[in-house]
Design a protein around this motif. Structure first.
Motif, PDB file in Angstrom:
ATOM      1  N   GLU A 106      -4.588  -5.627  -6.904  1.00 29.72           N
ATOM      2  CA  GLU A 106      -5.791  -5.178  -6.190  1.00 29.72           C
ATOM      3  C   GLU A 106      -5.620  -3.740  -5.703  1.00 29.72           C
ATOM      4  OE1 GLU A 106      -6.162  -8.073  -3.115  1.00 29.72           O
ATOM      5  OE2 GLU A 106      -7.060  -9.592  -4.418  1.00 29.72           O
TER       6      GLU A 106
ATOM      7  N   LYS B 114      -0.862 -10.596  -6.999  1.00 31.87           N
ATOM      8  CA  LYS B 114      -2.306 -10.535  -6.774  1.00 31.87           C
ATOM      9  C   LYS B 114      -2.675  -9.329  -5.902  1.00 31.87           C
ATOM     10  CE  LYS B 114      -6.191 -13.132  -4.834  1.00 31.87           C
ATOM     11  NZ  LYS B 114      -6.620 -14.357  -4.113  1.00 31.87           N
ATOM     12  N   LYS B 115      -1.966  -9.159  -4.800  1.00 30.06           N
ATOM     13  CA  LYS B 115      -2.261  -8.059  -3.882  1.00 30.06           C
ATOM     14  C   LYS B 115      -1.901  -6.709  -4.507  1.00 30.06           C
ATOM     15  CE  LYS B 115      -2.106 -10.634   0.426  1.00 30.06           C
ATOM     16  NZ  LYS B 115      -1.742 -10.613   1.855  1.00 30.06           N
TER      17      LYS B 115
ATOM     18  N   GLU C  49       0.841  -1.201   0.000  1.00 33.93           N
ATOM     19  CA  GLU C  49       0.000   0.000   0.000  1.00 33.93           C
ATOM     20  C   GLU C  49       0.879   1.255   0.000  1.00 33.93           C
ATOM     21  OE1 GLU C  49      -3.640   1.590  -0.405  1.00 33.93           O
ATOM     22  OE2 GLU C  49      -3.635  -0.466   0.363  1.00 33.93           O
TER      23      GLU C  49
END
Length: 309
Positions: free
Chosen positions: A171, A167-168, A135
């Motif tokens: 997203e 994958k993360k 993030e």
């Protein structure tokens, strides 16, 4: 009679000395490949053992698999045969090889993104996670490179860590309006062509904690910067080599935390009773030369507390 007493005294002395001698503790460290982050983790482990278990007679054996999973399995099998007291696995492939080889010898891993998804479950295994602060890293793109629309992601699909991170990452990137263009590579020989193809399609390149890609990080950085594609790194050593910026964990500190888990086991704690932990504190790092190249002011508020190279 005196002779018998002398013999008994000698036997008693030898028994006392043997009981007083500290048992040698054999620890085997296996690492999938040598690169700065994994090496730093190993340094942290050894430092923790030296400081936290200095009263114990510890003998450490270290072997690198040089990027080959088959070799990683052979290393662990040799450790099992040698009856190591603890096997320390640095990276997911090394940890998987260890768990494939023993369900009884305690295994402590580090530099593993997600042990559960990698199948690292059992009564004899625990460790620490190096999950990247994705993030924060994607946030750096938004704050420093606002014109970005497409982000490149190069990785080895055979590495469970990298698949999970992709994958993360996708997203998170999607929520911020970015398109992620991924490129998988299965060997070092694939990287040259893959990165040339990828750089023509993207605005920014992200390098994950992928062991295969790391082994060719200098080549990837050189090509990206020649094409004027800034690199957001997952670790600080990539920034030192020519990446633009990252917010990352400190692998030596993570290794030290791993070493503390090993000491707990040496003191009698069971691996199953030791929870897997992550390193919560991160460090913001920027390459000053690359910041200048991409017209990013070091006075930018986002870089206020950054370590500068």
């Amino acid at each position: 009679m005196k002779k018998i007493l002398s013999i008994l005294s000698l036997m008693l002395l030898l028994t006392t000395l043997a009981m007083g001698a500290e048992k040698e503790i054999k620890i085997g460290i296996t690492q999938i490949v040598e690169h700065p982050s994994l090496d730093a983790a190993r340094k942290g482990i050894e430092k923790a053992l030296k400081e936290k278990a200095k009263e114990k007679n510890i003998k450490i054996e270290y072997q690198s698999a040089q990027g080959d999973f088959g070799t990683a399995q052979l290393i662990v099998k040799s450790y099992v045969t040698a009856k190591k007291d603890v096997i320390v696995a640095i990276s997911t492939p090394s940890a998987q090889a260890a768990l494939n080889s023993t369900k009884t010898i305690p295994i402590v891993y580090t530099a593993v993104t997600d042990g559960v998804s990698a199948g690292l479950k059992g009564d004899n295994i625990t460790g620490t996670s190096d999950m990247s602060p994705l993030e924060k890293q994607v946030g750096l793109i938004k704050d420093l490179l606002p014109k970005t629309k497409k982000i490149g992601f190069i990785y080895n699909p055979s590495e469970q860590n990298s698949v999970l991170i992709l994958k993360k990452f996708k997203e998170i990137a999607k929520t911020k309006g970015y398109t992620v263009i991924e490129k998988g590579v299965s060997s070092v020989n694939d990287i040259n062509l893959a990165i040339d193809n990828l750089l023509g399609q993207i605005d920014v390149l992200y390098i994950p904690t992928d062991n295969l890609v790391y082994s060719s990080a200098s080549l990837v950085l050189q090509k990206a910067n020649r094409k004027n594609v800034p690199v957001i790194a997952s670790t600080r050593d990539i920034v030192e080599k020519g990446g633009l910026v990252t917010e990352s964990i400190d692998y030596e500190k993570l290794g030290y935390q791993t070493g503390e888990r090993i000491v707990d086991i040496l003191n009698g704690k069971k691996p199953k009773d030791i929870p897997v932990e992550t390193l919560k504190n991160t460090t913001l790092v920027v390459n000053q030369k690359m910041a200048k190249k991409y017209n990013i002011s070091l006075d930018n508020p986002r870089l206020k507390n950054a370590v500068r190279y």
